[in-house]
Design a protein around this motif. Structure first.
Motif, short mmCIF file in Angstrom:
data_model
loop_
_atom_site.label_atom_id
_atom_site.label_comp_id
_atom_site.label_asym_id
_atom_site.label_seq_id
_atom_site.Cartn_x
_atom_site.Cartn_y
_atom_site.Cartn_z
N ASN A 130 4.66 16.09 67.27
CA ASN A 130 4.33 17.28 66.48
C ASN A 130 3.32 16.94 65.38
O ASN A 130 2.41 17.72 65.11
N ARG A 131 3.47 15.78 64.77
CA ARG A 131 2.53 15.35 63.73
C ARG A 131 1.12 15.23 64.32
O ARG A 131 0.14 15.70 63.73
N CYS A 132 1.02 14.62 65.50
CA CYS A 132 -0.29 14.42 66.13
C CYS A 132 -0.91 15.75 66.54
O CYS A 132 -2.12 15.96 66.36
N VAL A 133 -0.09 16.65 67.08
CA VAL A 133 -0.62 17.96 67.48
C VAL A 133 -1.05 18.76 66.25
O VAL A 133 -2.07 19.45 66.28
N THR A 134 -0.31 18.63 65.16
CA THR A 134 -0.69 19.31 63.92
C THR A 134 -2.06 18.82 63.43
O THR A 134 -2.89 19.61 62.97
N ILE A 135 -2.29 17.53 63.55
CA ILE A 135 -3.60 16.97 63.18
C ILE A 135 -4.69 17.52 64.09
O ILE A 135 -5.78 17.88 63.63
N LEU A 136 -4.40 17.59 65.38
CA LEU A 136 -5.36 18.18 66.32
C LEU A 136 -5.72 19.60 65.90
O LEU A 136 -6.89 19.98 65.87
N LEU A 137 -4.71 20.38 65.59
CA LEU A 137 -4.93 21.79 65.24
C LEU A 137 -5.74 21.95 63.97
O LEU A 137 -6.41 22.97 63.77
N SER A 138 -5.73 20.94 63.11
CA SER A 138 -6.49 21.02 61.86
C SER A 138 -7.99 20.82 62.09
O SER A 138 -8.79 21.13 61.20
N GLN A 139 -8.35 20.33 63.26
CA GLN A 139 -9.76 20.08 63.59
C GLN A 139 -10.32 21.26 64.36
O GLN A 139 -10.53 21.20 65.58
N GLU A 140 -10.56 22.36 63.66
CA GLU A 140 -10.89 23.63 64.31
C GLU A 140 -12.13 23.56 65.19
O GLU A 140 -12.17 24.11 66.29
N LYS A 141 -13.16 22.85 64.73
CA LYS A 141 -14.39 22.82 65.52
C LYS A 141 -14.19 22.10 66.85
O LYS A 141 -14.79 22.45 67.86
N TYR A 142 -13.30 21.11 66.86
CA TYR A 142 -13.03 20.41 68.10
C TYR A 142 -12.13 21.24 69.02
O TYR A 142 -12.31 21.23 70.24
N ILE A 143 -11.19 21.94 68.44
CA ILE A 143 -10.32 22.81 69.23
C ILE A 143 -11.17 23.86 69.95
O ILE A 143 -10.99 24.13 71.14
N THR A 144 -12.11 24.45 69.24
CA THR A 144 -12.98 25.46 69.83
C THR A 144 -13.86 24.86 70.92
O THR A 144 -14.11 25.49 71.95
N ALA A 145 -14.34 23.65 70.71
CA ALA A 145 -15.25 23.02 71.66
C ALA A 145 -14.54 22.54 72.92
O ALA A 145 -15.12 22.54 74.00
N PHE A 146 -13.27 22.15 72.80
CA PHE A 146 -12.58 21.52 73.94
C PHE A 146 -11.63 22.45 74.68
O PHE A 146 -11.27 22.17 75.81
N TRP A 147 -11.21 23.57 74.05
CA TRP A 147 -10.31 24.51 74.71
C TRP A 147 -10.95 25.89 74.78
O TRP A 147 -11.64 26.31 73.86
N LYS A 148 -10.68 26.61 75.85
CA LYS A 148 -11.19 27.96 76.01
C LYS A 148 -10.44 28.92 75.08
O LYS A 148 -9.38 28.61 74.56
N GLN A 149 -11.02 30.10 74.92
CA GLN A 149 -10.51 31.05 73.95
C GLN A 149 -9.07 31.47 74.25
O GLN A 149 -8.28 31.72 73.34
N HIS A 150 -8.70 31.55 75.52
CA HIS A 150 -7.37 32.02 75.89
C HIS A 150 -6.35 30.89 75.97
O HIS A 150 -5.22 31.11 76.40
N ALA A 151 -6.72 29.68 75.55
CA ALA A 151 -5.80 28.54 75.60
C ALA A 151 -4.62 28.74 74.66
O ALA A 151 -4.76 29.32 73.57
N LEU A 152 -3.48 28.24 75.06
CA LEU A 152 -2.29 28.33 74.21
C LEU A 152 -2.54 27.67 72.86
O LEU A 152 -2.14 28.19 71.81
#
Length: 256
Positions: A130-152
């Protein structure tokens, strides 16, 4: 459509919730519904335990849902993102980086998908998922670049998943990380699988760099080079989970 995307996201969350509940019952010695006797409480929570396998599959499918595989030329991009974040996160998060480092040194993990699946196991074993996923979620520009808009992972439903991931810290997992089978395509059951009847000749070749991911909409591409786009099929819901060609084309145009 938004309605279909929301349905898929809920199925993914329900898959994690169901697996977590099943594992809780197993560790407490509570019988499954419809059974009078409980199975023996496992001494070790590894992939030999059915409920652990269910949970691993559910978490993989939730976190990897709607990754922009097509835009990365068929290469499974999750591991590349983790490696990038090792140096991109400031200040450095040593616990986050340690999970990545522990997987990176395993010689039998030859592909990006193998290392990505092992990363989930290592994070669970160390109670850091959960800690690692929370860190991932904090990196908004990477989330947008690597996952599609309808991604969970990009939806409001991610809060429900985060709560479930946090609850997993109650378990002492010992899932095997040094496992060559992780390089193979997983058998996911939470979302209907849309797979071709038979794989191409190159399907078992890892090729070292591609990770073996063929988007379901493309089915198999005969003659595809190993390590590029040949090597696996993945779950879909009536062929629509991964988005459509218009979305992919728009993203490619923006990337240029």
């Amino acid at each position: 459509s938004f309605k279909m995307a929301d349905t898929v996201q809920q199925k993914l969350i329900d898959g994690v919730k169901t697996a977590t509940a099943a594992l809780t019952r197993r560790t407490l010695g509570v019988p499954e519904e419809g059974n009078e006797q409980a199975q023996p409480v496992p001494k070790v929570l590894d992939e030999k335990v059915k409920e652990v396998r269910m949970l691993l599959d559910a978490v993989e499918q939730a976190l990897f849902h709607a990754l922009r595989v097509e835009e990365f030329k068929g290469v499974f991009p999750f591991w590349a993102l983790l490696e990038r974040l090792e140096s991109a996160i400031s200040p450095t998060d040593h616990k986050f980086n340690n999970v990545i480092a522990a997987v990176a040194v395993v010689p039998c993990l030859r592909s990006p998908i193998g290392r990505s699946r092992a990363w989930i196991r290592q994070a669970l074993n160390t109670k850091q998922l959960n800690r690692c996923v929370t860190i991932l979620l904090s990196q908004e520009k990477y989330i947008t670049a690597f996952w599609k808009q309808h991604a969970l992972i990009r939806s409001q439903n991610i809060d429900n998943l985060s709560a479930l991931l946090e609850s997993l810290e109650q378990f002492d997992f010992m899932a095997t990380v040094e496992l060559s089978d992780l390089n193979d395509k997983p058998t996911w059951g939470n979302i209907k699988e849309d797979a071709p009847k038979s794989p191409p000749p190159s399907s078992n070749e890892s090729g070292g760099g591609g990770g073996g991911w063929v988007p379901p909409r493309d089915k198999w591409k005969p003659g595809a080079a190993a390590g590029s786009t040949g090597g696996g099929w993945w779950s879909s819901l009536e062929g629509k989970i991964w988005g459509d060609e218009e979305e992919a084309a728009a993203w490619r145009a923006k990337a240029k």
